[in-house]
Design a protein around this motif. Structure first.
Motif, PDB file in Angstrom:
ATOM      1  N   LEU A  86       0.828  -1.214   0.000  1.00 23.78           N
ATOM      2  CA  LEU A  86       0.000   0.000   0.000  1.00 23.78           C
ATOM      3  C   LEU A  86       0.862   1.265   0.000  1.00 23.78           C
ATOM      4  O   LEU A  86       0.513   2.267  -0.628  1.00 23.78           O
ATOM      5  CB  LEU A  86      -0.927  -0.011   1.210  1.00 23.78           C
ATOM      6  N   ILE A  87       1.980   1.227   0.705  1.00 21.63           N
ATOM      7  CA  ILE A  87       2.908   2.365   0.688  1.00 21.63           C
ATOM      8  C   ILE A  87       3.453   2.577  -0.719  1.00 21.63           C
ATOM      9  O   ILE A  87       3.550   3.716  -1.203  1.00 21.63           O
ATOM     10  CB  ILE A  87       4.054   2.134   1.694  1.00 21.63           C
ATOM     11  N   VAL A 154     -10.279   8.348   7.954  1.00 18.36           N
ATOM     12  CA  VAL A 154     -10.041   9.787   8.140  1.00 18.36           C
ATOM     13  C   VAL A 154      -8.583  10.042   8.493  1.00 18.36           C
ATOM     14  O   VAL A 154      -7.934  10.952   7.946  1.00 18.36           O
ATOM     15  CB  VAL A 154     -10.968  10.361   9.232  1.00 18.36           C
ATOM     16  N   LEU A 155      -8.033   9.242   9.408  1.00 19.52           N
ATOM     17  CA  LEU A 155      -6.641   9.397   9.824  1.00 19.52           C
ATOM     18  C   LEU A 155      -5.688   9.225   8.651  1.00 19.52           C
ATOM     19  O   LEU A 155      -4.801  10.068   8.428  1.00 19.52           O
ATOM     20  CB  LEU A 155      -6.308   8.373  10.912  1.00 19.52           C
ATOM     21  N   VAL A 156      -5.856   8.149   7.892  1.00 25.10           N
ATOM     22  CA  VAL A 156      -4.942   7.870   6.785  1.00 25.10           C
ATOM     23  C   VAL A 156      -5.050   8.948   5.715  1.00 25.10           C
ATOM     24  O   VAL A 156      -4.036   9.468   5.228  1.00 25.10           O
ATOM     25  CB  VAL A 156      -5.219   6.477   6.179  1.00 25.10           C
ATOM     26  N   TRP A 157      -6.278   9.299   5.335  1.00 21.19           N
ATOM     27  CA  TRP A 157      -6.472  10.319   4.292  1.00 21.19           C
ATOM     28  C   TRP A 157      -5.880  11.654   4.736  1.00 21.19           C
ATOM     29  O   TRP A 157      -5.192  12.326   3.965  1.00 21.19           O
ATOM     30  CB  TRP A 157      -7.957  10.475   3.982  1.00 21.19           C
ATOM     31  N   ALA A 226       5.519  11.622  -4.845  1.00 23.25           N
ATOM     32  CA  ALA A 226       5.943  10.229  -4.641  1.00 23.25           C
ATOM     33  C   ALA A 226       6.478  10.030  -3.235  1.00 23.25           C
ATOM     34  O   ALA A 226       6.254   8.983  -2.609  1.00 23.25           O
ATOM     35  CB  ALA A 226       7.006   9.849  -5.665  1.00 23.25           C
ATOM     36  N   GLY A 227       7.157  11.021  -2.703  1.00 16.90           N
ATOM     37  CA  GLY A 227       7.702  10.911  -1.359  1.00 16.90           C
ATOM     38  C   GLY A 227       6.739  11.354  -0.288  1.00 16.90           C
ATOM     39  O   GLY A 227       6.552  10.667   0.717  1.00 16.90           O
ATOM     40  N   SER A 228       6.088  12.504  -0.485  1.00 20.51           N
ATOM     41  CA  SER A 228       5.244  13.063   0.565  1.00 20.51           C
ATOM     42  C   SER A 228       4.024  12.195   0.845  1.00 20.51           C
ATOM     43  O   SER A 228       3.617  12.014   1.998  1.00 20.51           O
ATOM     44  CB  SER A 228       4.801  14.486   0.196  1.00 20.51           C
ATOM     45  N   ARG A 229       3.432  11.622  -0.194  1.00 25.17           N
ATOM     46  CA  ARG A 229       2.254  10.773   0.019  1.00 25.17           C
ATOM     47  C   ARG A 229       2.651   9.456   0.700  1.00 25.17           C
ATOM     48  O   ARG A 229       1.922   8.946   1.555  1.00 25.17           O
ATOM     49  CB  ARG A 229       1.540  10.511  -1.302  1.00 25.17           C
ATOM     50  N   ALA A 230       3.798   8.913   0.318  1.00 24.81           N
ATOM     51  CA  ALA A 230       4.276   7.695   0.980  1.00 24.81           C
ATOM     52  C   ALA A 230       4.586   7.965   2.450  1.00 24.81           C
ATOM     53  O   ALA A 230       4.294   7.135   3.319  1.00 24.81           O
ATOM     54  CB  ALA A 230       5.510   7.160   0.255  1.00 24.81           C
ATOM     55  N   MET A 231       5.170   9.128   2.750  1.00 24.82           N
ATOM     56  CA  MET A 231       5.452   9.473   4.141  1.00 24.82           C
ATOM     57  C   MET A 231       4.166   9.584   4.941  1.00 24.82           C
ATOM     58  O   MET A 231       4.080   9.122   6.085  1.00 24.82           O
ATOM     59  CB  MET A 231       6.226  10.791   4.223  1.00 24.82           C
ATOM     60  N   ILE A 233       1.169   8.127   4.482  1.00 25.64           N
ATOM     61  CA  ILE A 233       0.541   6.843   4.793  1.00 25.64           C
ATOM     62  C   ILE A 233       1.389   6.052   5.782  1.00 25.64           C
ATOM     63  O   ILE A 233       0.851   5.358   6.652  1.00 25.64           O
ATOM     64  CB  ILE A 233       0.258   6.018   3.506  1.00 25.64           C
ATOM     65  N   PHE A 234       2.712   6.179   5.691  1.00 27.35           N
ATOM     66  CA  PHE A 234       3.573   5.458   6.633  1.00 27.35           C
ATOM     67  C   PHE A 234       3.359   5.968   8.051  1.00 27.35           C
ATOM     68  O   PHE A 234       3.266   5.169   8.998  1.00 27.35           O
ATOM     69  CB  PHE A 234       5.041   5.597   6.240  1.00 27.35           C
ATOM     70  N   ILE A 235       3.267   7.284   8.222  1.00 31.88           N
ATOM     71  CA  ILE A 235       3.019   7.848   9.551  1.00 31.88           C
ATOM     72  C   ILE A 235       1.700   7.316  10.115  1.00 31.88           C
ATOM     73  O   ILE A 235       1.612   6.925  11.277  1.00 31.88           O
ATOM     74  CB  ILE A 235       2.992   9.387   9.494  1.00 31.88           C
ATOM     75  N   ALA A 236       0.656   7.292   9.268  1.00 32.25           N
ATOM     76  CA  ALA A 236      -0.655   6.832   9.728  1.00 32.25           C
ATOM     77  C   ALA A 236      -0.602   5.377  10.175  1.00 32.25           C
ATOM     78  O   ALA A 236      -1.148   5.010  11.226  1.00 32.25           O
ATOM     79  CB  ALA A 236      -1.685   7.008   8.607  1.00 32.25           C
ATOM     80  N   ILE A 237       0.067   4.530   9.401  1.00 32.41           N
ATOM     81  CA  ILE A 237       0.177   3.108   9.767  1.00 32.41           C
ATOM     82  C   ILE A 237       0.983   2.956  11.050  1.00 32.41           C
ATOM     83  O   ILE A 237       0.632   2.154  11.930  1.00 32.41           O
ATOM     84  CB  ILE A 237       0.825   2.312   8.617  1.00 32.41           C
ATOM     85  N   ALA A 238       2.059   3.728  11.184  1.00 32.11           N
ATOM     86  CA  ALA A 238       2.889   3.645  12.387  1.00 32.11           C
ATOM     87  C   ALA A 238       2.093   4.022  13.629  1.00 32.11           C
ATOM     88  O   ALA A 238       2.225   3.390  14.692  1.00 32.11           O
ATOM     89  CB  ALA A 238       4.115   4.543  12.243  1.00 32.11           C
ATOM     90  N   VAL A 239       1.252   5.047  13.531  1.00 29.05           N
ATOM     91  CA  VAL A 239       0.427   5.465  14.661  1.00 29.05           C
ATOM     92  C   VAL A 239      -0.613   4.394  14.981  1.00 29.05           C
ATOM     93  O   VAL A 239      -0.874   4.094  16.149  1.00 29.05           O
ATOM     94  CB  VAL A 239      -0.256   6.814  14.361  1.00 29.05           C
TER      95      VAL A 239
END
Length: 320
Positions: A86-87, A154-157, A226-231, A233-239
Motif C-alpha cells: 500500500l505504501i 479519516v486518519l490515513v487520508w 511520490a515521497g510526501s504521500r508515501a510518508m 501513509i507510513f506515519i498513519a500506519i505507524a500510529v
C-alpha cells in the motif's frame, strides 16, 4: 539460551540493515536522479519558481530502497507485507502525478487516497482489534469496528494530505516526518510495543535521512508527491500500530498545522463559501517566509524545534 542467541544475532542483522538502508538510499539517489522527471516550478508556493528544472519524484527511490531493506532485514509478516504494498501504491500514484505533463486533478488524487485509506482500515482490523489505548490517561477503550474503520480512513487520508501539503521548503517535510517517526518509535518502546513494524520505522527514517543528504538547502532534487504521500501513509500506519492513534495529533502536530490549515481553509471556501484565515497564507511555511521574512533554513529549524518540544512533552506525559 537459544532464544537469547537468536535475539543477539538478529540485533546484529538489524544493525547492518540500518546502515544498508542509508547507504543504499544515498547511492541510489546519486545514480538514478538524472532519470527523474524535472520540476516545472511550484505555481502557488512562495519562491516556487526556484525549484524549476530540479529532478522531482525522488520519493520513488527512497521508498523502494526502504521496501528492499525491509524485505531483506525486517521480520515481515503478511500484515506488514500488505502495508508495504500500500505504501508503494501511494508512492506510485504520487510519482505518476510528478511525471505527468498535466498534473492530476485534486479530486482524482483525493479518491485514490480514499481508496488506499479504506484498504488500510480493512487490513488493520483484520489483524488487530478495534481497541484504542489513550496512552496519556492509561486507559483502553473498545471502539465499534465500523466506527473504528471510519476514523482510520479519516486518519490515513488526512495524514497523506497534510504531509503532502507541508512539502514546500527544502528538507522541511522530511525532517518533520523523521521527528514524528522517531517519536512514535520511542513511544512504542515505552508502551511495550516491539513488533516487526517498529523496526521498519527505523529503516524508513534512515532512508529519509539518505534523501535529506541531497535535499538540504540548497536542494539538488525534490521528493515530489511520490515521497510526501508515501510518508503520510507510513506515519498513519505507524500510529495505528502503536494502538494509540489519537497521539497522531501530538506526534505530528506541526505537520498538521502547517499542511492541515490550508486544507481546511480551501475546503470551507470551496464547499461552504466560508472564508477563514483571510490574512494567513497557507501552507504556514509560506506565510512565515512571505510575511515574517524567515529563510528556508529558519523555517526548517524552527518548525523542527517546535515539534521536538511537543514530542518530548508527549513522551514525558506517557511515561508518567
Amino acid at each position: 539460551m537459544i532464544h537469547l542467541l537468536g535475539t543477539f544475532e538478529y540485533s546484529r542483522i538489524a544493525f547492518v540493515g540500518i546502515l544498508f538502508a542509508f547507504a543504499a538510499t544515498c547511492i541510489a539517489i546519486a545514480k538514478l536522479n538524472p532519470y527523474l522527471p524535472k520540476d516545472m516550478g511550484r505555481q502557488y508556493a512562495h519562491d516556487g519558481a526556484l525549484s524549476a528544472g530540479k529532478p522531482r519524484g525522488a520519493g520513488i527511490i527512497f521508498v523502494l530502497t526502504f521496501v528492499v531493506a525491509a524485505l531483506l532485514f525486517a521480520q515481515i509478516n503478511i500484515e506488514i507485507a500488505i502495508y508495504l504494498v500500500l505504501i508503494v501504491v501511494e508512492m506510485l500514484t504520487g510519482f505518476f502525478d510528478d511525471a505527468s505533463e498535466k498534473p492530476w486533478g485534486e479530486y482524482l488524487k483525493g479518491f485514490l487516497d480514499l481508496a488506499v485509506a479504506v484498504v488500510v482500515a480493512l487490513v488493520y482490523l483484520h489483524y488487530n482489534s478495534s481497541e484504542v489505548t489513550f496512552a496519556i490517561a492509561g486507559t483502553v477503550v473498545s471502539i465499534p469496528p465500523v466506527l473504528f474503520a471510519v476514523l482510520t480512513v479519516v486518519l490515513v487520508w488526512a495524514s497523506i494530505n497534510v504531509t503532502n501539503c507541508s512539502d514546500g521548503v527544502d528538507g522541511l517535510s522530511g525532517t518533520l516526518t523523521i521527528i514524528t517517526l522517531m517519536t512514535i518509535f520511542v513511544l512504542d518502546n515505552v508502551l511495550g510495543i516491539t513488533d516487526s513494524f517498529n523496526y521498519c520505522i527505523l529503516l524508513f527514517a534512515v532512508c529519509l535521512l539518505g534523501y535529506l543528504w541531497y535535499n538540504a538547502t540548497p536542494s539538488k532534487l525534490l521528493m515530489g508527491d511520490a515521497g510526501s504521500r508515501a510518508m503520510g501513509i507510513f506515519i498513519a500506519i505507524a500510529v495505528l500500530k502503536m494502538h494509540s492513534p489519537f497521539l497522531y495529533l501530538l506526534v505530528a502536530a506541526v505537520l498538521i498545522v502547517d499542511g492541515g490549515l490550508g486544507l481546511i481553509k480551501v475546503s470551507l471556501l470551496r464547499f461552504l463559501k466560508i472564508h477563514i484565515l483571510k490574512n494567513v497564507t497557507t501552507p504556514i511555511h509560506d506565510h512565515v517566509r512571505k510575511k515574517l521574512g524567515w529563510s528556508n533554513a529558519q523555517v526548517v529549524f524552527r518548525f523542527a524545534i517546535i515539534q521536538i518540544v511537543i514530542s518530548l512533552a508527549t513522551v514525558y506525559l506517557v511515561l508518567i
